[in-house]
Design an enzyme around this catalytic site. Sequence first.
Site, PDB file in Angstrom:
ATOM      1  N   ASP A 266       6.471  16.986  16.617  1.00  0.00           N
ATOM      2  CA  ASP A 266       6.419  17.970  17.703  1.00  0.00           C
ATOM      3  C   ASP A 266       5.209  17.696  18.592  1.00  0.00           C
ATOM      4  OD1 ASP A 266       8.622  19.056  16.442  1.00  0.00           O
ATOM      5  OD2 ASP A 266       7.459  20.573  15.372  1.00  0.00           O
ATOM      6  N   LYS A 288      11.923  13.854  12.889  1.00  0.00           N
ATOM      7  CA  LYS A 288      12.489  14.878  13.777  1.00  0.00           C
ATOM      8  C   LYS A 288      11.756  14.853  15.108  1.00  0.00           C
ATOM      9  CE  LYS A 288      11.620  19.373  13.310  1.00  0.00           C
ATOM     10  NZ  LYS A 288      11.290  19.861  14.678  1.00  0.00           N
ATOM     11  N   LYS A 322      18.591  21.842  19.254  1.00  0.00           N
ATOM     12  CA  LYS A 322      19.048  23.238  19.136  1.00  0.00           C
ATOM     13  C   LYS A 322      20.035  23.600  20.244  1.00  0.00           C
ATOM     14  CE  LYS A 322      15.048  25.067  16.617  1.00  0.00           C
ATOM     15  NZ  LYS A 322      14.131  23.912  16.608  1.00  0.00           N
ATOM     16  N   SER A 385      12.325  29.782  10.338  1.00  0.00           N
ATOM     17  CA  SER A 385      11.074  30.058   9.625  1.00  0.00           C
ATOM     18  C   SER A 385      10.112  30.916  10.430  1.00  0.00           C
ATOM     19  CB  SER A 385      10.388  28.733   9.260  1.00  0.00           C
ATOM     20  OG  SER A 385      10.164  27.952  10.426  1.00  0.00           O
ATOM     21  N   GLN A 444       4.963  31.506  13.219  1.00  0.00           N
ATOM     22  CA  GLN A 444       5.483  30.523  12.267  1.00  0.00           C
ATOM     23  C   GLN A 444       5.001  30.884  10.866  1.00  0.00           C
ATOM     24  OE1 GLN A 444       7.642  28.634  11.146  1.00  0.00           O
ATOM     25  NE2 GLN A 444       7.323  26.601  11.992  1.00  0.00           N
ATOM     26  N   GLN A 445       5.903  30.770   9.887  1.00  0.00           N
ATOM     27  CA  GLN A 445       5.568  31.079   8.504  1.00  0.00           C
ATOM     28  C   GLN A 445       5.783  29.833   7.658  1.00  0.00           C
ATOM     29  OE1 GLN A 445       8.362  34.407   8.218  1.00  0.00           O
ATOM     30  NE2 GLN A 445       6.653  35.844   8.193  1.00  0.00           N
ATOM     31  N   TYR A 446       4.838  29.543   6.753  1.00  0.00           N
ATOM     32  CA  TYR A 446       4.883  28.307   5.987  1.00  0.00           C
ATOM     33  C   TYR A 446       5.120  28.560   4.500  1.00  0.00           C
ATOM     34  CZ  TYR A 446       2.925  26.023  10.122  1.00  0.00           C
ATOM     35  OH  TYR A 446       2.729  25.542  11.390  1.00  0.00           O
ATOM     36  N   GLY A 464       5.491  19.348   9.936  1.00  0.00           N
ATOM     37  CA  GLY A 464       4.986  18.966  11.253  1.00  0.00           C
ATOM     38  C   GLY A 464       3.487  18.907  11.283  1.00  0.00           C
TER      39      GLY A 464
END
Length: 494
Positions: A266, A288, A322, A385, A444-446, A464
């Site tokens: 990203d 990705k 997406k 996520s 964002q949740q990890y 990422g």
Amino acid sequence: METTTIDIQALKKELVLDLIQIGALKFGRFTLKSGIVSPFYVDLRIIGPKMLRQFSVLLYHVMTVKGLTNMEKRVICGVPYSALTFSSCMSMTYDLPMVICRKERKQYGTGNMVEGIYTKNETNCILIEDVITSGASIVETAEKLENEGLLVTDALVFLTREQLPLTNGMHILKKGEKVYNVHPCLTMTEVTQVLLDEGKMSQEQREDILQFIGTNTFSETKTTAVPQKKKELTFTERAELTNNEFSKKLFKLMEEKQTNLCVAADITSKDDLLKLADETGPEICMLKTHIDTLDDQPDEQFTQQLKELAKKHNFLIFEDRKLADIGQVVKQQYARGPFKIAQWSDLCNSHLVSGGSATVKALKESLKEENITEPRGLLLIAQMSTEGATTGESTKQEALKVALENPDFVSGFICQSKLRDDLDQFLYCTPGVRLDVKGDSLGQQYNSPEYVVCEKKCDVIIVGRGIYHDKERQNAAKLYRKLGWEAYQKRIQQ
């Protein structure tokens, strides 16, 4: 009452609908005696005289078909106590001799465990049961009867929850050297099919019930309700379950290369993206990309360089586009336009907001129109996520539906957990994997690799910032590869 003049299938259908109507068969969430939460519950104790007679017709029909009416010196016995009404009705309707088995021996009166007329070591006893789950009550009753000199080899049951293996239409229960054949009149597969056909149940509801049955089975050799744990398949074994060429390719690549790590590139620079691909390529199964976020316009030379790195290091390319528009637009976004994603990316992903089936159809058409013959796959976005994501249960169910309708092109899902335990032909890919933090300021949740792979049973960990923000990118990739693969090894050995 002669069963030969009765349409058995029509009778089954009538009984299923009547069971729903009177509340003897319910759907929802029910905690069973074993502690398992079941999506359905059966209580045949509330049926009335008419249904009881109809049950007897079905039971006697199966008894006849299986040749049990030809047994010499035979009696029937209801498994205490809920099945006693069944055996009593059969006894009166078809003039069948009957015995009654107590749950425990009384200390008064005759003190008999079994009441009725029979000859020890000569009389055959056919057990009658209402519902079978583990078969424990049948085996327990059979042993009591055998201890009193009756011969037991077979049982009739009105409904099987199908949580025991079926062999030639019957369950085989074993206790030591003893074998008992259990012949059901009706299965939950048949019940749910009737309800689906009659518009009383959706396909999604039926699939959930059948999934529960498939993942909550009991060993045929056990007489206590101990669920069998589903065997975790290797990626190699799962490759044999699918006809999706991309999925086969990725499953085999992961096993051969021993990595389930996907690096999320990203970043906004073409040169930096190519550098990251070269640095981490030896450690990953996929890279990705976000082709539309690059500051410098990507061109054919760039995508060719990316493909060469993928070949050099043996990884696949996943463009995180997406796709979400109407069919005609996603066709252009996927195969044409400035990025021509289908020309260089092995895998793409799609939302379901514009109609998942229409999107998949459009993407498949675009591959055909552009004459692209290399294996291509699609991931459906079922769960995300990010905090507050609107991908709820309905999104998950739609993703499953579209995937099952298009298994040749849909390879799996972007998700936070395995969507269905019985669908091992699909890939479950999870973003938001990181070790050092739990989230960021943008929602964002990890999660850790072990949590995602072992607890949530996902296959591909997508990392990422945990890698590309690290000063030692290659070492970071090595670490995540190691942790992801160790988690996979732990899962398949559990």
